[in-house]
Scaffold this active site. Sequence first.
Site, PDB file in Angstrom:
ATOM      1  N   GLY A  70       0.855  -1.185   0.000  1.00 32.51           N
ATOM      2  CA  GLY A  70       0.000   0.000   0.000  1.00 32.51           C
ATOM      3  C   GLY A  70       0.884   1.225   0.000  1.00 32.51           C
ATOM      4  O   GLY A  70       2.087   1.119   0.264  1.00 32.51           O
ATOM      5  N   CYS A  97       5.466  -6.064   1.325  1.00 31.54           N
ATOM      6  CA  CYS A  97       5.810  -4.643   1.387  1.00 31.54           C
ATOM      7  C   CYS A  97       5.151  -3.986   2.610  1.00 31.54           C
ATOM      8  O   CYS A  97       5.517  -4.286   3.730  1.00 31.54           O
ATOM      9  CB  CYS A  97       5.448  -3.947   0.072  1.00 31.54           C
ATOM     10  N   TYR A  98       4.138  -3.157   2.394  1.00 37.80           N
ATOM     11  CA  TYR A  98       3.472  -2.537   3.541  1.00 37.80           C
ATOM     12  C   TYR A  98       2.962  -3.607   4.514  1.00 37.80           C
ATOM     13  O   TYR A  98       3.079  -3.464   5.740  1.00 37.80           O
ATOM     14  CB  TYR A  98       2.291  -1.671   3.066  1.00 37.80           C
ATOM     15  N   HIS A 184       8.069  -6.996  -4.113  1.00 34.20           N
ATOM     16  CA  HIS A 184       6.739  -7.290  -4.667  1.00 34.20           C
ATOM     17  C   HIS A 184       6.787  -8.542  -5.541  1.00 34.20           C
ATOM     18  O   HIS A 184       7.163  -8.461  -6.707  1.00 34.20           O
ATOM     19  CB  HIS A 184       6.241  -6.101  -5.504  1.00 34.20           C
ATOM     20  N   GLU A 186       4.339 -10.029  -6.808  1.00 34.34           N
ATOM     21  CA  GLU A 186       3.222 -10.069  -7.768  1.00 34.34           C
ATOM     22  C   GLU A 186       3.521  -9.365  -9.081  1.00 34.34           C
ATOM     23  O   GLU A 186       2.800  -9.556 -10.053  1.00 34.34           O
ATOM     24  CB  GLU A 186       1.952  -9.467  -7.120  1.00 34.34           C
ATOM     25  N   GLY A 239     -22.888  -8.122 -27.326  1.00 34.55           N
ATOM     26  CA  GLY A 239     -21.857  -8.667 -28.213  1.00 34.55           C
ATOM     27  C   GLY A 239     -20.460  -8.445 -27.659  1.00 34.55           C
ATOM     28  O   GLY A 239     -19.489  -8.941 -28.195  1.00 34.55           O
ATOM     29  N   GLY A 240     -20.359  -7.698 -26.568  1.00 34.23           N
ATOM     30  CA  GLY A 240     -19.076  -7.543 -25.889  1.00 34.23           C
ATOM     31  C   GLY A 240     -18.750  -8.832 -25.147  1.00 34.23           C
ATOM     32  O   GLY A 240     -19.631  -9.677 -24.938  1.00 34.23           O
ATOM     33  N   VAL A 241     -17.494  -8.955 -24.722  1.00 39.47           N
ATOM     34  CA  VAL A 241     -17.073 -10.230 -24.132  1.00 39.47           C
ATOM     35  C   VAL A 241     -17.838 -10.548 -22.844  1.00 39.47           C
ATOM     36  O   VAL A 241     -18.265 -11.691 -22.632  1.00 39.47           O
ATOM     37  CB  VAL A 241     -15.533 -10.281 -23.945  1.00 39.47           C
ATOM     38  N   ASP A 242     -18.097  -9.556 -22.006  1.00 40.92           N
ATOM     39  CA  ASP A 242     -18.721  -9.848 -20.713  1.00 40.92           C
ATOM     40  C   ASP A 242     -20.166 -10.329 -20.864  1.00 40.92           C
ATOM     41  O   ASP A 242     -20.543 -11.367 -20.314  1.00 40.92           O
ATOM     42  CB  ASP A 242     -18.665  -8.624 -19.787  1.00 40.92           C
ATOM     43  N   SER A 243     -20.958  -9.567 -21.602  1.00 39.53           N
ATOM     44  CA  SER A 243     -22.360  -9.989 -21.709  1.00 39.53           C
ATOM     45  C   SER A 243     -22.460 -11.295 -22.496  1.00 39.53           C
ATOM     46  O   SER A 243     -23.344 -12.121 -22.238  1.00 39.53           O
ATOM     47  CB  SER A 243     -23.240  -8.894 -22.326  1.00 39.53           C
ATOM     48  N   SER A 244     -21.534 -11.519 -23.422  1.00 34.32           N
ATOM     49  CA  SER A 244     -21.584 -12.759 -24.209  1.00 34.32           C
ATOM     50  C   SER A 244     -21.279 -13.976 -23.348  1.00 34.32           C
ATOM     51  O   SER A 244     -21.998 -14.984 -23.385  1.00 34.32           O
ATOM     52  CB  SER A 244     -20.578 -12.714 -25.367  1.00 34.32           C
ATOM     53  N   LYS A 381     -11.115 -10.289 -15.763  1.00 32.12           N
ATOM     54  CA  LYS A 381     -11.304 -10.343 -17.224  1.00 32.12           C
ATOM     55  C   LYS A 381     -10.589 -11.548 -17.860  1.00 32.12           C
ATOM     56  O   LYS A 381     -11.133 -12.203 -18.751  1.00 32.12           O
ATOM     57  CB  LYS A 381     -10.775  -9.041 -17.834  1.00 32.12           C
TER      58      LYS A 381
END
Length: 526
Positions: A70, A97-98, A184, A186, A239-244, A381
């Site tokens: 953080g 880290c923090y 870090h 990550e 037609g976007g990836v999420d709603s599809s 995503k």
Amino acid sequence: MRKAEPNINSSAGQPHWPESILVVDFGAQYAQLIARRIRQAHVYSEIVPRTVTAAEIVAKSPRGIILSGGPQSVHVEGAPSIDKGIYELGIPILGICYGAQLLARDLGGEVAKSPVGEYGRTRLNRIQPSLLLGDLDDGTDVWMSHADEIILPPAGARVSASSPGARVAGFEDGDRGIYGVQFHPEVSHTPKGQTVLERFLYEVCKCKPSWTGESIIARSIEEVAKEVGAEGVICALSGGVDSSVAAVLVHEAVGDQLTCVFVDTGLLRAGEAQQVTGTFRNRFHIRLVSVDASERFFDALAGVVDPEEKRKVIGEMFIRVFEETAKAFDGARFLVQGTLYPDVVESGYGDTATIKSHHNVGGLPEDMGLDLVEPLRDLFKDEVREIGQRLGLPEEILWRQPFPGPGLAVRIVGEVTPERVEILRQADAIVDEEMIKAGVYRDLWQGFAVLLPTVRTVGVMGDRRSYAYPVVLRAVTSEDAMTADWARLPYDLLQRISTRIIGEVEGINRVLYDITSKPPSTIEWE
Ligand code: XMP
């Protein structure tokens, strides 16, 4: 719209997956990255606010806890802290880290302002054998970003590593299950960082790699089926990836109880309506109602030039058309929404109320009286793409760049007319084709054309004088659309795009390249 029960992932809820790691959030961007890395190692992780209590953690029964990095210093008045009861639960804790400094400060160690600070790449010196660091080489590169330094580790912990700017770059107390790293693990600049995280998951917490595409799908289908029962469900498919992906997942769970509604606003990209309807009807046999509402949208947009007004007109028309269409499905009790995990985290862990409205097409209204089904609300995503691929969605949908709800209308500066949209649509298709051919499409957050129909400039084409519109090419790289940089596209790609647009799209005689980042500019032009 009634809000769904905070179904599966609110901060005080039951464990959502048999084995989980909780990431305590001391600074959102770090926490989300850590959570993603853990899931990439096939272990479910969930982000919780730092106000989480020991009792709430017990209720979730995680295998391990990670305290994220953080931006603050543990010294300042009111520095973010956690319920100290968490240290007594006997659940392994890794501080990063923090988070590591907090462990030192709270558990009998010492943290002080570092005389120099340490930012960027540095080398780790191994000091003692370590369960967490395993056989990480002495001198291995790690990424640091700290102004404070741990002088003494928590009481009873051994120092496992140091660095030029950190006397204590790693510590651990295996008996108490307390581990800390100043660097870090990550970030991609720590090449062996994923190995360190995996050692925490597998060696320290004894997790099994159970979070896989296949098991996520199975679990989601089970949950949706349970939630929806025998009720009807509708979905506004863009037609976007999420709603599809959301639609296909719900369809797998409840079959023909699902009806998708696709609204053709007339403001879509070339071939988009046919592609979406074809895919969902023919490949997935999903019941899909497709409404061509383009004339209504153009009528409503006539004379509208103000960008906000345009958005309002389009948003309202979308709702009206969707509602009219949905009326035919009076029995429906649920509405599918493609909310993703970052939206859930950023809007306050499980509270769907404050999700950025412009990311929900049209922002469908409350009085529709529908409950939400949000099958992607636990997913990042990259996970959505992975399960979309497993479910058989085509690449063109899975890797499609984001496209705004108001469509091409916010890429036409001034009034939107069918003729202008057609010009822009042709130019946009060329930009897409050339980006794909050049292999840069996936590297860009977005690349598209913007039409300036209120400007005309003089040109010469063949031996004729032309007096036509300019088109602006906008291509940006970004992680999350909050900030963006203009893409350094190769000159020869710019050249091809320009030549093709001028040669193939009637009405355009000049192509410009937008070289502003966000901020100060936005990605879209309106
Ligand atoms: P700006 O232009 O604000 O855009 O930098 C940030 C990201 O959001 C997308 N965007 C929208 N998406 N409805 C959407 O679904 C909208 O009204 C909308 N406006 C902007 C934009 O394409 C970019 O990715």
